[in-house]
Design a protein around this motif. Structure first.
Motif, PDB file in Angstrom:
ATOM      1  N   VAL A  84       0.867  -1.182   0.000  1.00 52.87           N
ATOM      2  CA  VAL A  84       0.000   0.000   0.000  1.00 52.87           C
ATOM      3  C   VAL A  84       0.897   1.223   0.000  1.00 52.87           C
ATOM      4  O   VAL A  84       1.731   1.387   0.888  1.00 52.87           O
ATOM      5  CB  VAL A  84      -0.924   0.016   1.245  1.00 52.87           C
ATOM      6  N   ARG A  85       0.720   2.075  -1.008  1.00 51.27           N
ATOM      7  CA  ARG A  85       1.557   3.279  -1.105  1.00 51.27           C
ATOM      8  C   ARG A  85       0.669   4.515  -1.060  1.00 51.27           C
ATOM      9  O   ARG A  85      -0.329   4.607  -1.782  1.00 51.27           O
ATOM     10  CB  ARG A  85       2.348   3.267  -2.409  1.00 51.27           C
ATOM     11  N   ASN A  86       1.044   5.469  -0.194  1.00 52.56           N
ATOM     12  CA  ASN A  86       0.298   6.712  -0.035  1.00 52.56           C
ATOM     13  C   ASN A  86       0.675   7.667  -1.166  1.00 52.56           C
ATOM     14  O   ASN A  86       1.824   8.088  -1.279  1.00 52.56           O
ATOM     15  CB  ASN A  86       0.611   7.338   1.327  1.00 52.56           C
ATOM     16  N   LEU A  87      -0.289   8.044  -1.982  1.00 51.23           N
ATOM     17  CA  LEU A  87      -0.063   8.981  -3.093  1.00 51.23           C
ATOM     18  C   LEU A  87      -0.450  10.407  -2.727  1.00 51.23           C
ATOM     19  O   LEU A  87      -0.240  11.325  -3.521  1.00 51.23           O
ATOM     20  CB  LEU A  87      -0.867   8.537  -4.319  1.00 51.23           C
ATOM     21  N   ALA A  88      -1.000  10.610  -1.537  1.00 48.50           N
ATOM     22  CA  ALA A  88      -1.504  11.918  -1.125  1.00 48.50           C
ATOM     23  C   ALA A  88      -0.360  12.784  -0.604  1.00 48.50           C
ATOM     24  O   ALA A  88       0.720  12.298  -0.277  1.00 48.50           O
ATOM     25  CB  ALA A  88      -2.563  11.754  -0.044  1.00 48.50           C
ATOM     26  N   ASP A  89      -0.631  14.074  -0.489  1.00 49.97           N
ATOM     27  CA  ASP A  89       0.345  15.006   0.075  1.00 49.97           C
ATOM     28  C   ASP A  89       0.084  15.235   1.560  1.00 49.97           C
ATOM     29  O   ASP A  89       0.469  16.245   2.118  1.00 49.97           O
ATOM     30  CB  ASP A  89       0.331  16.325  -0.700  1.00 49.97           C
ATOM     31  N   HIS A  90      -0.585  14.273   2.202  1.00 51.61           N
ATOM     32  CA  HIS A  90      -0.869  14.335   3.638  1.00 51.61           C
ATOM     33  C   HIS A  90      -0.832  12.918   4.180  1.00 51.61           C
ATOM     34  O   HIS A  90      -0.891  11.941   3.432  1.00 51.61           O
ATOM     35  CB  HIS A  90      -2.239  14.978   3.899  1.00 51.61           C
ATOM     36  N   GLU A  91      -0.739  12.803   5.489  1.00 54.44           N
ATOM     37  CA  GLU A  91      -0.772  11.477   6.106  1.00 54.44           C
ATOM     38  C   GLU A  91      -2.200  10.956   6.160  1.00 54.44           C
ATOM     39  O   GLU A  91      -3.163  11.724   6.114  1.00 54.44           O
ATOM     40  CB  GLU A  91      -0.163  11.511   7.508  1.00 54.44           C
ATOM     41  N   ILE A  92      -2.330   9.637   6.246  1.00 54.49           N
ATOM     42  CA  ILE A  92      -3.649   9.005   6.293  1.00 54.49           C
ATOM     43  C   ILE A  92      -3.758   8.226   7.607  1.00 54.49           C
ATOM     44  O   ILE A  92      -3.184   7.147   7.739  1.00 54.49           O
ATOM     45  CB  ILE A  92      -3.863   8.062   5.097  1.00 54.49           C
ATOM     46  N   PRO A  93      -4.493   8.772   8.592  1.00 49.85           N
ATOM     47  CA  PRO A  93      -4.696   8.043   9.847  1.00 49.85           C
ATOM     48  C   PRO A  93      -5.837   7.030   9.731  1.00 49.85           C
ATOM     49  O   PRO A  93      -6.567   7.018   8.733  1.00 49.85           O
ATOM     50  CB  PRO A  93      -5.036   9.144  10.847  1.00 49.85           C
ATOM     51  N   ASN A  94      -5.984   6.202  10.757  1.00 47.82           N
ATOM     52  CA  ASN A  94      -7.054   5.193  10.850  1.00 47.82           C
ATOM     53  C   ASN A  94      -7.079   4.279   9.629  1.00 47.82           C
ATOM     54  O   ASN A  94      -8.134   4.014   9.052  1.00 47.82           O
ATOM     55  CB  ASN A  94      -8.419   5.836  11.026  1.00 47.82           C
ATOM     56  N   LEU A  95      -5.920   3.783   9.247  1.00 50.74           N
ATOM     57  CA  LEU A  95      -5.805   2.943   8.058  1.00 50.74           C
ATOM     58  C   LEU A  95      -6.264   1.520   8.365  1.00 50.74           C
ATOM     59  O   LEU A  95      -5.815   0.902   9.324  1.00 50.74           O
ATOM     60  CB  LEU A  95      -4.355   2.929   7.577  1.00 50.74           C
ATOM     61  N   THR A  96      -7.184   1.028   7.550  1.00 50.20           N
ATOM     62  CA  THR A  96      -7.668  -0.345   7.657  1.00 50.20           C
ATOM     63  C   THR A  96      -7.555  -0.986   6.288  1.00 50.20           C
ATOM     64  O   THR A  96      -7.951  -0.385   5.285  1.00 50.20           O
ATOM     65  CB  THR A  96      -9.138  -0.381   8.109  1.00 50.20           C
ATOM     66  N   VAL A  97      -7.001  -2.199   6.241  1.00 50.43           N
ATOM     67  CA  VAL A  97      -6.857  -2.941   4.989  1.00 50.43           C
ATOM     68  C   VAL A  97      -7.588  -4.257   5.158  1.00 50.43           C
ATOM     69  O   VAL A  97      -7.449  -4.921   6.191  1.00 50.43           O
ATOM     70  CB  VAL A  97      -5.366  -3.206   4.663  1.00 50.43           C
ATOM     71  N   ASN A  98      -8.400  -4.630   4.160  1.00 49.98           N
ATOM     72  CA  ASN A  98      -9.037  -5.945   4.231  1.00 49.98           C
ATOM     73  C   ASN A  98      -8.927  -6.670   2.909  1.00 49.98           C
ATOM     74  O   ASN A  98      -8.943  -6.056   1.843  1.00 49.98           O
ATOM     75  CB  ASN A  98     -10.467  -5.865   4.778  1.00 49.98           C
ATOM     76  N   LEU A  99      -8.773  -7.993   3.017  1.00 48.51           N
ATOM     77  CA  LEU A  99      -8.649  -8.862   1.850  1.00 48.51           C
ATOM     78  C   LEU A  99      -9.961  -9.606   1.647  1.00 48.51           C
ATOM     79  O   LEU A  99     -10.450 -10.251   2.580  1.00 48.51           O
ATOM     80  CB  LEU A  99      -7.529  -9.892   2.063  1.00 48.51           C
TER      81      LEU A  99
END
Length: 161
Positions: A84-99
């Motif tokens: 998972v790569r962040n493309l935004a110009d800000h941080e992303i909190p509360n990250l959840t990933v599901n398969l």
């Protein structure tokens, strides 16, 4: 003291409050209202606020095989990973990933600007704490959610074949 008369003891107790009564039509109407009012409320909410997926999360998701440092710290192991790569110009909190909508991973620390997160597939678990076994089932969908700067929830759904 006088003894109560036998006539009063044989009588049923007096009812002070009236009994509530509901007709067949009243019951039918009440049940229909109990079902239709929440349905109408949810429909209006979906109409005005849209789906959560309509707010896109600026991340890139790929599946790969990479070398990951072994848990004991000696060398590395070649394992199946989710990247998972962040493309935004800000941080992303509360990250959840599901398969596949079934195996989840929640990350406490935010995904920093430009950061790439390499997650071994074997660390994903169901809500019943069953681990994902790479290779047993194909990964068809990876969904990443996180909080946007507007405090809205952003969603990125990536489908694989």
């Amino acid at each position: 003291m006088s003894e109560p008369t036998a006539d009063l003891a044989d009588q049923p107790p007096r009812k002070i409050a009236p009994n509530p009564r509901l007709s067949g039509w009243g019951l039918t109407f009440g049940l229909l209202a109990a079902c239709l009012i929440p349905l109408a409320g949810l429909s209006l909410y979906a109409t005005f606020y849209g789906r959560a997926a309509s707010r896109s999360l600026p991340v890139e998701v790929t599946l790969d095989r990479q070398t990951v440092v072994a848990p004991n710290g000696q060398g590395g192991m070649l394992v199946d990973v989710v990247v998972v790569r962040n493309l935004a110009d800000h941080e992303i909190p509360n990250l959840t990933v599901n398969l596949n909508g079934q195996y989840f991973l929640y990350r406490d620390s935010p995904l920093q600007k430009g950061e790439t997160l390499v997650l071994p597939q074997a660390i994903f678990m169901t809500k019943a704490n069953q681990r994902f076994t790479p290779g047993r089932y194909p990964i068809l969908e990876v969904t990443v959610t996180g909080r946007l700067p507007s405090n809205a929830r952003g969603v990125k759904e990536t489908h694989f074949e």
